[in-house]
Design a protein around this motif. Structure first.
Motif, short mmCIF file in Angstrom:
data_model
loop_
_atom_site.label_atom_id
_atom_site.label_comp_id
_atom_site.label_asym_id
_atom_site.label_seq_id
_atom_site.Cartn_x
_atom_site.Cartn_y
_atom_site.Cartn_z
N THR A 115 -1.68 11.28 3.25
CA THR A 115 -2.56 12.11 4.08
C THR A 115 -2.17 13.56 3.87
O THR A 115 -1.03 13.94 4.17
N THR B 248 -4.95 0.49 -7.24
CA THR B 248 -5.82 0.22 -6.09
C THR B 248 -5.05 0.20 -4.78
O THR B 248 -5.66 0.21 -3.70
N THR C 171 -0.05 5.05 1.20
CA THR C 171 -1.08 5.87 1.84
C THR C 171 -0.62 7.32 1.95
O THR C 171 0.47 7.59 2.46
N SER D 17 0.84 -1.20 0.00
CA SER D 17 0.00 0.00 0.00
C SER D 17 0.87 1.25 0.00
O SER D 17 2.01 1.23 0.48
N LEU E 170 -2.02 12.01 -5.43
CA LEU E 170 -2.26 10.60 -5.73
C LEU E 170 -2.27 10.36 -7.24
O LEU E 170 -1.66 9.40 -7.73
N CYS F 246 0.24 7.90 -9.37
CA CYS F 246 -0.27 6.82 -10.21
C CYS F 246 0.32 6.89 -11.61
O CYS F 246 0.64 5.86 -12.22
N PHE G 187 -3.02 2.61 -3.89
CA PHE G 187 -2.89 3.99 -3.44
C PHE G 187 -4.14 4.40 -2.67
O PHE G 187 -5.26 4.14 -3.11
N ARG G 188 -3.94 5.07 -1.54
CA ARG G 188 -5.05 5.58 -0.74
C ARG G 188 -4.76 7.02 -0.35
O ARG G 188 -3.60 7.37 -0.10
N ALA G 189 -5.79 7.83 -0.29
CA ALA G 189 -5.61 9.24 0.04
C ALA G 189 -6.62 9.68 1.10
O ALA G 189 -7.81 9.36 1.00
N TYR G 190 -6.12 10.42 2.08
CA TYR G 190 -6.94 10.98 3.14
C TYR G 190 -6.56 12.44 3.32
O TYR G 190 -5.48 12.87 2.87
#
Length: 210
Positions: free
Chosen positions: A92, A129, A90, A88, A116, A120, A131-134
């Motif tokens: 923020t 999938t 992630t 992953s 993000l 990518c 990659f995560r963003a907050y």
């Protein structure tokens, strides 16, 4: 009789040493296996710059190339290592507290989403999938941390206001009124800029070699 006792004792010592040696070898192999099985992670911070009120990531704006190299220095070696599987990435994104909450929430969310998108495109070998963003609209926790670490003469007064007043009940207005606004102006210059950042966590796993 003494000779027999001595021989028996020597045999016992040899067996004990062999048992200890085997235990040490087994322990080392177990530790190696646990290390190979364990997930690994790396954390970092990028202080990306944006034109005022803008959200697109401009790699050539300010020191953004240098800041982006922070995550590049993590991802490139991992991608080049055939024994590594990235699990992953992630992100923020944090905004500083000054201004209206809704505006800050909008900026933080769109800016980290654009970071993000950039990653990518820059690393097509990584499954998107993963990659995560907050986002965090107003980083008051970071404000408290920086104040506590500082020697600002007003820090206790500011910390008290933060404790007593909710962000939606006039916290910023009280800070602006404190000491005719001098502490707030100093925070705008010296505290808040350090809160505008994108933190990243890259997690990966190494393949066990038999």
């Amino acid at each position: 009789m003494l000779r027999d006792d001595h021989a028996a004792l020597s045999d016992s010592l040899r067996q004990a040493r062999e048992t200890i040696r085997q235990f040490v070898v087994l322990k080392e192999r177990l530790l190696d296996s646990l290390d190979a099985l364990a997930d690994h992670s790396c954390r970092g911070i990028m202080y990306l710059a944006y034109p005022v009120g803008r959200t697109p990531l401009l790699p050539d704006f300010g020191d953004n190339r240098q800041e982006l190299s922070r995550i590049d220095s993590v991802l490139r070696p991992l991608l080049a290592d055939t024994t590594v599987t990235i699990r992953s990435v992630t992100l923020t994104g944090y905004a500083s507290p000054e201004g209206k909450y809704d505006h800050n929430a909008h900026l933080a969310a769109l800016r980290v989403a654009n970071v993000l998108k950039h990653l990518c495109r820059a690393y097509p070998a990584i499954d998107q999938t993963l990659f995560r963003a907050y986002s965090v609209a107003e980083d008051w926790e970071g404000t408290v941390r920086l104040l506590r670490e500082s020697d600002k003469p007003y820090k206790e007064e500011v910390l008290q206001i933060i404790r007593e007043c909710n962000i939606f009940d006039g916290r910023e207005a009280r800070l602006i009124r404190l000491r005719n606004g001098d502490p707030y102006r100093d925070m705008l210059k010296d505290i808040f800029p350090r809160l505008r950042r994108t933190e990243f966590v890259v997690e990966w796993e190494k393949t066990i070699n038999n």
